[in-house]
Design a protein around this motif. Structure first.
Motif, PDB file in Angstrom:
ATOM      1  N   PRO A   1       0.866  -1.254   0.122  1.00  0.00           N
ATOM      2  CA  PRO A   1       0.067   0.041  -0.020  1.00  0.00           C
ATOM      3  C   PRO A   1       0.724   1.253   0.035  1.00  0.00           C
ATOM      4  CG  PRO A   1      -1.066  -1.519   1.511  1.00  0.00           C
ATOM      5  CD  PRO A   1       0.341  -2.180   0.973  1.00  0.00           C
ATOM      6  N   HIS A   2       1.907   1.298   0.798  1.00  0.00           N
ATOM      7  CA  HIS A   2       2.751   2.480   0.992  1.00  0.00           C
ATOM      8  C   HIS A   2       3.267   2.736  -0.622  1.00  0.00           C
ATOM      9  CE1 HIS A   2       6.381   4.798   3.061  1.00  0.00           C
ATOM     10  NE2 HIS A   2       6.247   5.364   1.764  1.00  0.00           N
ATOM     11  N   HIS A   3       3.948   1.664  -1.293  1.00  0.00           N
ATOM     12  CA  HIS A   3       4.549   2.021  -2.611  1.00  0.00           C
ATOM     13  C   HIS A   3       3.114   2.385  -3.744  1.00  0.00           C
ATOM     14  CE1 HIS A   3       7.750  -1.156  -2.099  1.00  0.00           C
ATOM     15  NE2 HIS A   3       7.940  -0.159  -1.184  1.00  0.00           N
ATOM     16  N   ILE A   4       2.033   1.745  -3.485  1.00  0.00           N
ATOM     17  CA  ILE A   4       0.983   2.169  -4.476  1.00  0.00           C
ATOM     18  C   ILE A   4       0.433   3.703  -4.244  1.00  0.00           C
ATOM     19  CG2 ILE A   4      -1.343   1.728  -5.048  1.00  0.00           C
ATOM     20  CD1 ILE A   4      -1.016  -1.228  -4.280  1.00  0.00           C
ATOM     21  N   ALA A   5       0.456   4.027  -2.955  1.00  0.00           N
ATOM     22  CA  ALA A   5       0.212   5.621  -2.826  1.00  0.00           C
ATOM     23  C   ALA A   5       1.192   6.343  -3.167  1.00  0.00           C
ATOM     24  CB  ALA A   5      -0.076   5.619  -1.312  1.00  0.00           C
ATOM     25  N   GLU A   6       2.428   6.116  -3.040  1.00  0.00           N
ATOM     26  CA  GLU A   6       3.749   6.959  -3.230  1.00  0.00           C
ATOM     27  C   GLU A   6       3.733   7.022  -4.641  1.00  0.00           C
ATOM     28  OE1 GLU A   6       8.178   7.735  -2.243  1.00  0.00           O
ATOM     29  OE2 GLU A   6       7.087   6.429  -1.055  1.00  0.00           O
ATOM     30  N   ALA A   7       3.709   6.001  -5.308  1.00  0.00           N
ATOM     31  CA  ALA A   7       3.744   5.802  -6.824  1.00  0.00           C
ATOM     32  C   ALA A   7       2.497   6.775  -7.600  1.00  0.00           C
ATOM     33  CB  ALA A   7       3.475   4.243  -7.735  1.00  0.00           C
ATOM     34  N   GLU A   8       1.191   6.553  -7.117  1.00  0.00           N
ATOM     35  CA  GLU A   8       0.223   7.540  -7.404  1.00  0.00           C
ATOM     36  C   GLU A   8       0.457   9.174  -7.369  1.00  0.00           C
ATOM     37  OE1 GLU A   8      -4.094   6.551  -6.769  1.00  0.00           O
ATOM     38  OE2 GLU A   8      -3.166   4.811  -5.348  1.00  0.00           O
ATOM     39  N   PHE A   9       1.138   9.587  -6.018  1.00  0.00           N
ATOM     40  CA  PHE A   9       1.538  10.892  -5.934  1.00  0.00           C
ATOM     41  C   PHE A   9       2.581  11.362  -6.719  1.00  0.00           C
ATOM     42  CE2 PHE A   9      -1.293  10.506  -2.112  1.00  0.00           C
ATOM     43  CZ  PHE A   9      -1.529  11.880  -2.039  1.00  0.00           C
ATOM     44  N   LYS A  10       3.532  10.564  -6.905  1.00  0.00           N
ATOM     45  CA  LYS A  10       4.629  10.867  -8.006  1.00  0.00           C
ATOM     46  C   LYS A  10       4.260  10.986  -9.427  1.00  0.00           C
ATOM     47  CE  LYS A  10       8.542   9.223  -4.951  1.00  0.00           C
ATOM     48  NZ  LYS A  10       9.421   8.255  -4.663  1.00  0.00           N
ATOM     49  N   ALA A  11       3.504   9.944  -9.661  1.00  0.00           N
ATOM     50  CA  ALA A  11       2.894  10.150 -11.148  1.00  0.00           C
ATOM     51  C   ALA A  11       2.221  11.131 -11.414  1.00  0.00           C
ATOM     52  CB  ALA A  11       2.017   8.769 -11.542  1.00  0.00           C
ATOM     53  N   PHE A  12       1.239  11.585 -10.512  1.00  0.00           N
ATOM     54  CA  PHE A  12       0.430  12.796 -10.591  1.00  0.00           C
ATOM     55  C   PHE A  12       1.272  14.177 -10.743  1.00  0.00           C
ATOM     56  CE2 PHE A  12      -1.917  16.307  -8.282  1.00  0.00           C
ATOM     57  CZ  PHE A  12      -2.787  16.357  -9.318  1.00  0.00           C
ATOM     58  N   ALA A  13       2.429  13.926  -9.727  1.00  0.00           N
ATOM     59  CA  ALA A  13       3.417  15.220  -9.902  1.00  0.00           C
ATOM     60  C   ALA A  13       4.130  15.128 -11.266  1.00  0.00           C
ATOM     61  CB  ALA A  13       4.454  14.867  -8.693  1.00  0.00           C
ATOM     62  N   ARG A  14       4.444  14.070 -11.687  1.00  0.00           N
ATOM     63  CA  ARG A  14       5.249  14.383 -12.946  1.00  0.00           C
ATOM     64  C   ARG A  14       4.281  14.729 -14.323  1.00  0.00           C
ATOM     65  NH1 ARG A  14      10.781  14.073 -13.403  1.00  0.00           N
ATOM     66  NH2 ARG A  14      10.207  13.452 -15.594  1.00  0.00           N
ATOM     67  N   ALA A  15       2.977  14.372 -14.070  1.00  0.00           N
ATOM     68  CA  ALA A  15       2.050  14.747 -15.266  1.00  0.00           C
ATOM     69  C   ALA A  15       1.816  16.167 -14.865  1.00  0.00           C
ATOM     70  CB  ALA A  15       0.719  14.056 -15.111  1.00  0.00           C
ATOM     71  N   MET A  16       1.612  16.519 -13.783  1.00  0.00           N
ATOM     72  CA  MET A  16       1.562  18.212 -13.278  1.00  0.00           C
ATOM     73  C   MET A  16       2.628  18.976 -13.870  1.00  0.00           C
ATOM     74  SD  MET A  16      -1.449  19.175 -12.138  1.00  0.00           S
ATOM     75  CE  MET A  16      -1.112  20.554 -11.083  1.00  0.00           C
ATOM     76  N   ARG A  17       3.619  18.340 -13.579  1.00  0.00           N
ATOM     77  CA  ARG A  17       5.064  19.181 -14.042  1.00  0.00           C
ATOM     78  C   ARG A  17       5.000  19.492 -15.731  1.00  0.00           C
ATOM     79  NH1 ARG A  17      11.235  16.574 -13.075  1.00  0.00           N
ATOM     80  NH2 ARG A  17      12.174  18.013 -14.624  1.00  0.00           N
ATOM     81  N   THR A  18       4.449  18.659 -16.561  1.00  0.00           N
ATOM     82  CA  THR A  18       4.628  18.954 -17.908  1.00  0.00           C
ATOM     83  C   THR A  18       3.263  19.587 -18.181  1.00  0.00           C
ATOM     84  OG1 THR A  18       5.487  16.649 -18.223  1.00  0.00           O
ATOM     85  CG2 THR A  18       4.187  17.662 -20.219  1.00  0.00           C
ATOM     86  N   ALA A  19       2.160  19.509 -17.431  1.00  0.00           N
ATOM     87  CA  ALA A  19       0.912  20.228 -17.814  1.00  0.00           C
ATOM     88  C   ALA A  19       1.030  21.684 -17.534  1.00  0.00           C
ATOM     89  CB  ALA A  19      -0.315  19.396 -17.101  1.00  0.00           C
TER      90      ALA A  19
END
Length: 207
Positions: free
Chosen positions: A172-190
């Motif tokens: 669960p920790h890995h899943i949650a952290e990957a979600e926040f990081k993926a959202f962050a990287r997508a936001m960085r580009t957007a």
């Protein structure tokens, strides 16, 4: 909600929110370097917001307290609301931005895809978390269900269309952290400025 200052040119915002359940002071700089100073009284959420800042390159300062002796829900959700509003304010009229962003981020066995459209139309599609994830206490205090609540709050108040899909994962920790990081990287580009974009990136002329 009180607005303490913003600048469209520098794309910054500073907001505060005070309720009977939480007290929040938050600032963002969309053109930052990923510097953060986060203290929410919810340790795992501090970790997630720090990761979001680092990987989005959005400078983030958060000071929050709340009735966490009852549950972390009020404080975490309220921070999501303020963060969403701060992002919207810092974006201004959205002229010159890339608008769209997408990312795949792994964390060991977990893999998450995030897609962001700075559309002005709040919409969240969130799927793929394994059965029982929402009931798991990550770090002993942060319920898995809060991950979706945070993205709902940010998406609605920032005016974003967001798709987050957990493609795999067990911890669960890995899943949650990957979600926040993926959202962050997508936001960085957007939200990044694109020198080839003239005005607002929409055929309608508004976002």
């Amino acid at each position: 909600m009180s607005e303490l200052g913003s600048s469209t040119q520098s794309r910054t915002a500073r907001l505060s929110r005070e309720t009977s359940e939480s007290s929040i002071e938050l600032s963002v700089n969309l053109d930052g370097t990923g510097t953060s100073n986060v203290s929410t009284s919810v340790p795992f959420f501090d970790h997630m917001l720090t990761a979001f800042s680092k990987h989005s390159l959005i400078d983030l300062d958060v000071r929050a307290t709340g009735d966490t002796e009852i549950d972390v829900h009020h404080t975490v959700e309220d921070i999501g609301i303020v963060l969403g509003k701060a992002i919207a304010q810092a974006l201004g009229d959205k002229a010159g931005i890339s608008r769209y962003g997408d990312a795949h981020v792994p964390l060991d066995e977990a893999l998450v895809r995030a897609v962001v459209d700075v559309s002005g139309r709040p919409y969240l599609v969130h799927s793929g978390e394994p059965a029982g994830f929402e009931f798991h206490l990550i770090g002993g205090h942060f319920t898995g269900s809060m991950v979706r609540h945070v993205f709902e709050a940010i998406t609605f108040h920032a005016g974003l269309t967001v798709h987050i899909t957990v493609l795999g994962g067990r911890d669960p920790h890995h899943i949650a952290e990957a979600e926040f990081k993926a959202f962050a990287r997508a936001m960085r580009t957007a939200v990044q400025r694109d020198s080839r974009v003239s005005g607002i990136p929409s055929t309608k002329g508004a976002l």
